[in-house]
Scaffold this active site. Structure first.
Site, PDB file in Angstrom:
ATOM      1  N   GLU A  23      83.141  57.851  63.433  1.00  0.00           N
ATOM      2  CA  GLU A  23      83.761  58.429  62.517  1.00  0.00           C
ATOM      3  C   GLU A  23      84.342  59.397  61.737  1.00  0.00           C
ATOM      4  OE1 GLU A  23      85.293  55.119  60.831  1.00  0.00           O
ATOM      5  OE2 GLU A  23      85.078  54.024  62.220  1.00  0.00           O
ATOM      6  N   GLU A  34      69.398  69.719  66.255  1.00  0.00           N
ATOM      7  CA  GLU A  34      69.098  68.308  65.752  1.00  0.00           C
ATOM      8  C   GLU A  34      70.456  67.600  65.478  1.00  0.00           C
ATOM      9  OE1 GLU A  34      66.291  66.058  62.779  1.00  0.00           O
ATOM     10  OE2 GLU A  34      67.885  67.154  61.920  1.00  0.00           O
ATOM     11  N   HIS A  61      67.858  60.553  65.471  1.00  0.00           N
ATOM     12  CA  HIS A  61      67.659  61.047  65.929  1.00  0.00           C
ATOM     13  C   HIS A  61      67.079  62.265  66.958  1.00  0.00           C
ATOM     14  CE1 HIS A  61      65.537  62.197  61.749  1.00  0.00           C
ATOM     15  NE2 HIS A  61      67.665  61.187  61.344  1.00  0.00           N
ATOM     16  N   LYS A  74      81.646  69.482  72.027  1.00  0.00           N
ATOM     17  CA  LYS A  74      81.476  68.198  73.061  1.00  0.00           C
ATOM     18  C   LYS A  74      81.838  67.135  71.813  1.00  0.00           C
ATOM     19  CE  LYS A  74      78.091  70.488  76.083  1.00  0.00           C
ATOM     20  NZ  LYS A  74      78.610  70.402  77.534  1.00  0.00           N
ATOM     21  N   LYS A 101      60.038  73.889  53.646  1.00  0.00           N
ATOM     22  CA  LYS A 101      59.954  72.790  55.625  1.00  0.00           C
ATOM     23  C   LYS A 101      58.976  73.372  55.830  1.00  0.00           C
ATOM     24  CE  LYS A 101      61.500  69.861  58.251  1.00  0.00           C
ATOM     25  NZ  LYS A 101      62.176  68.731  58.943  1.00  0.00           N
TER      26      LYS A 101
HETATM   27  P1  0O2 Z   1      66.995  67.790  54.889  1.00  0.00           P
HETATM   28  O1  0O2 Z   1      66.763  68.629  53.489  1.00  0.00           O
HETATM   29  O2  0O2 Z   1      67.720  66.367  54.960  1.00  0.00           O
HETATM   30  O3  0O2 Z   1      67.116  68.807  55.471  1.00  0.00           O
HETATM   31  P2  0O2 Z   1      58.381  65.405  61.169  1.00  0.00           P
HETATM   32  O4  0O2 Z   1      58.744  64.983  62.676  1.00  0.00           O
HETATM   33  O5  0O2 Z   1      57.890  65.077  60.602  1.00  0.00           O
HETATM   34  O6  0O2 Z   1      57.252  66.870  61.847  1.00  0.00           O
HETATM   35  P3  0O2 Z   1      61.227  65.998  60.347  1.00  0.00           P
HETATM   36  O7  0O2 Z   1      61.344  67.363  60.807  1.00  0.00           O
HETATM   37  O8  0O2 Z   1      60.402  65.726  58.767  1.00  0.00           O
HETATM   38  O9  0O2 Z   1      59.470  66.775  61.504  1.00  0.00           O
HETATM   39  O10 0O2 Z   1      61.483  65.017  61.048  1.00  0.00           O
HETATM   40  P4  0O2 Z   1      62.458  63.970  60.559  1.00  0.00           P
HETATM   41  O11 0O2 Z   1      61.382  62.918  60.457  1.00  0.00           O
HETATM   42  O12 0O2 Z   1      62.741  63.638  62.326  1.00  0.00           O
HETATM   43  O13 0O2 Z   1      63.275  64.240  59.577  1.00  0.00           O
HETATM   44  C1  0O2 Z   1      64.517  65.556  59.974  1.00  0.00           C
HETATM   45  C2  0O2 Z   1      65.613  64.852  58.353  1.00  0.00           C
HETATM   46  O14 0O2 Z   1      65.805  63.667  59.011  1.00  0.00           O
HETATM   47  C3  0O2 Z   1      65.404  65.555  57.488  1.00  0.00           C
HETATM   48  O15 0O2 Z   1      65.523  66.555  56.900  1.00  0.00           O
HETATM   49  C4  0O2 Z   1      66.728  64.911  57.167  1.00  0.00           C
HETATM   50  O16 0O2 Z   1      67.324  65.111  56.452  1.00  0.00           O
HETATM   51  C5  0O2 Z   1      66.416  63.316  57.208  1.00  0.00           C
HETATM   52  N1  0O2 Z   1      65.299  62.821  57.162  1.00  0.00           N
HETATM   53  C6  0O2 Z   1      63.836  62.348  57.548  1.00  0.00           C
HETATM   54  N2  0O2 Z   1      63.634  61.017  56.807  1.00  0.00           N
HETATM   55  C7  0O2 Z   1      64.152  60.420  56.116  1.00  0.00           C
HETATM   56  C8  0O2 Z   1      64.280  59.952  54.591  1.00  0.00           C
HETATM   57  O17 0O2 Z   1      63.840  59.542  54.674  1.00  0.00           O
HETATM   58  N3  0O2 Z   1      65.535  59.982  54.241  1.00  0.00           N
HETATM   59  C9  0O2 Z   1      66.097  60.662  53.852  1.00  0.00           C
HETATM   60  N4  0O2 Z   1      67.423  60.939  53.350  1.00  0.00           N
HETATM   61  N5  0O2 Z   1      66.104  61.347  55.067  1.00  0.00           N
HETATM   62  C10 0O2 Z   1      65.490  61.833  55.828  1.00  0.00           C
HETATM   63  P5  0O2 Z   1      64.273  67.545  55.776  1.00  0.00           P
HETATM   64  O18 0O2 Z   1      64.461  68.288  55.734  1.00  0.00           O
HETATM   65  O19 0O2 Z   1      62.797  66.759  55.535  1.00  0.00           O
HETATM   66  O20 0O2 Z   1      65.546  67.677  54.379  1.00  0.00           O
END
Ligand code: 0O2
Length: 229
Positions: free
Chosen positions: A32, A133, A114, A14, A47
Site C-alpha cells: 500500500e 530494518e 521485522h 527494489k 537507544k
Molecule cells: P523508534 O522510535 O520507532 O525507532 P531488541 O531486539 O530488543 O534488542 P529492538 O531494536 O528494540 O531491540 O527490537 P524490536 O523489538 O525489533 O524493535 C525495533 C523497532 O520496532 C522499534 O524501534 C519500534 O519502531 C518498533 N517497535 C517495537 N516494539 C514496538 C511496540 O511495542 N510499539 C510500537 N509502536 N513500536 C514498536 P525503537 O528504536 O524502539 O523506536
C-alpha cells in the site's frame, strides 16, 4: 550515516520495482505504501543507552540494527509474508534476523514482521555492507502502532494502566479486522477464479483465431495493444 542512506535508497528502489511489476501483472499491489527513515542522533544515543551499548561508532554499528529503517504497509496479512519473501529472495539481500511479531505479538499487542537485512552499497573505493530494518505490517497494524507510539512518547513510557488495557483491546480489534479483510479477499479471489472457469465466460484461449484486416492489425501492433491481448 551516508552508507545507511544509500542502503535505504537501494532497498526503496527494489521495493518500488516489485510494487510496479506486481501491479502490472496482477492489476493489484500487495504494497500500500512505503516510508523510510534514518534514526536521528538523539534517538540513536537514547537507544544505545537503553541497550547499555558503549557509545562508540563501532559498538553502535554492531549493536543497533535499525539505524536505517523502511516501513512497508500492506493490505493483507498474507501480503506481508509475500513481500518479505520477494525481497529476501533477491541474491544481494542477506537476511540477518527475522522477528515475526505477527505470529508472536508483543504482550502489549504490537504486531509487525521485522526483517533485518544486509545489502552491499558500492561506494567510490569500497563495498560497504549496510544493515536496514524492514518493518512489514498491515494498515490496521500500522494504525495501532502509530497511535501506541504517540501515546508511549506522550507519557514517556509510563502509560496509565487503563489506557494500556484499552490499547490491548484496540490491538485485538485491529487483528479481527485484518482476519475479516483477509477472509473477504480470499472469497473475492475464489469468485474471480470460478468466473474464469464458468462455461459461459469468455475465454480468450478458446476463441477461434481472429483474422484482422491488415491495416487494423498494423495499427494495433504499433500501439502495443497486441502485447496485452
Ligand atoms: P523508534 O522510535 O520507532 O525507532 P531488541 O531486539 O530488543 O534488542 P529492538 O531494536 O528494540 O531491540 O527490537 P524490536 O523489538 O525489533 O524493535 C525495533 C523497532 O520496532 C522499534 O524501534 C519500534 O519502531 C518498533 N517497535 C517495537 N516494539 C514496538 C511496540 O511495542 N510499539 C510500537 N509502536 N513500536 C514498536 P525503537 O528504536 O524502539 O523506536
Amino acid at each position: 550515516m551516508m552508507g545507511y542512506k544509500f542502503g535505504t535508497d537501494e532497498l526503496m528502489t527494489k521495493i518500488n520495482i516489485l510494487k510496479e511489476e506486481f501491479t502490472h501483472i496482477h492489476q493489484y499491489s500487495p504494497i500500500e505504501h512505503v516510508t523510510s527513515r534514518l534514526k536521528t542522533p538523539e534517538s540513536l544515543l537514547e537507544k544505545a543507552r537503553r541497550k547499555n551499548c558503549p557509545l562508540t561508532f563501532e559498538d553502535i554499528r554492531k549493536n543497533i540494527f535499525d539505524i536505517a529503517g523502511i516501513r512497508i504497509t500492506c493490505s493483507f496479512i498474507s501480503d506481508t509474508y509475500r513481500v518479505a519473501d520477494m525481497l529476501t529472495g533477491q541474491s544481494d539481500v542477506e537476511v540477518i534476523e527475522i522477528k515475526d511479531y505477527i505470529a508472536n505479538p508483543k504482550p502489549n499487542g504490537y504486531k509487525s514482521l521485522h526483517v533485518i537485512v544486509e545489502i552491499p552499497v558500492f561506494m567510490t573505493d569500497r563495498v560497504q555492507p549496510v544493515l536496514v530494518e524492514l518493518q512489514i505490517r498491515t494498515i490496521a497494524m500500522d494504525f495501532w502502532a502509530s497511535l501506541e507510539h504517540k501515546i508511549f512518547y506522550k507519557y514517556r513510557g509510563a502509560i496509565p494502566v487503563s489506557l494500556l488495557d484499552e490499547l490491548t483491546d484496540a490491538a485485538e480489534s485491529a487483528n479481527k479486522l485484518d482476519v475479516k479483510m483477509e477472509h473477504l479477499h480470499d472469497e473475492i479471489g475464489e469468485i474471480k477464479n470460478s468466473n474464469l472457469d464458468a462455461p459461459d465466460s469468455i475465454q480468450l484461449s478458446s476463441m477461434p483465431p481472429l483474422s484482422l484486416p491488415r491495416e487494423l492489425l498494423a495499427s494495433l501492433l504499433e500501439r502495443g495493444s497486441m502485447g496485452r491481448l
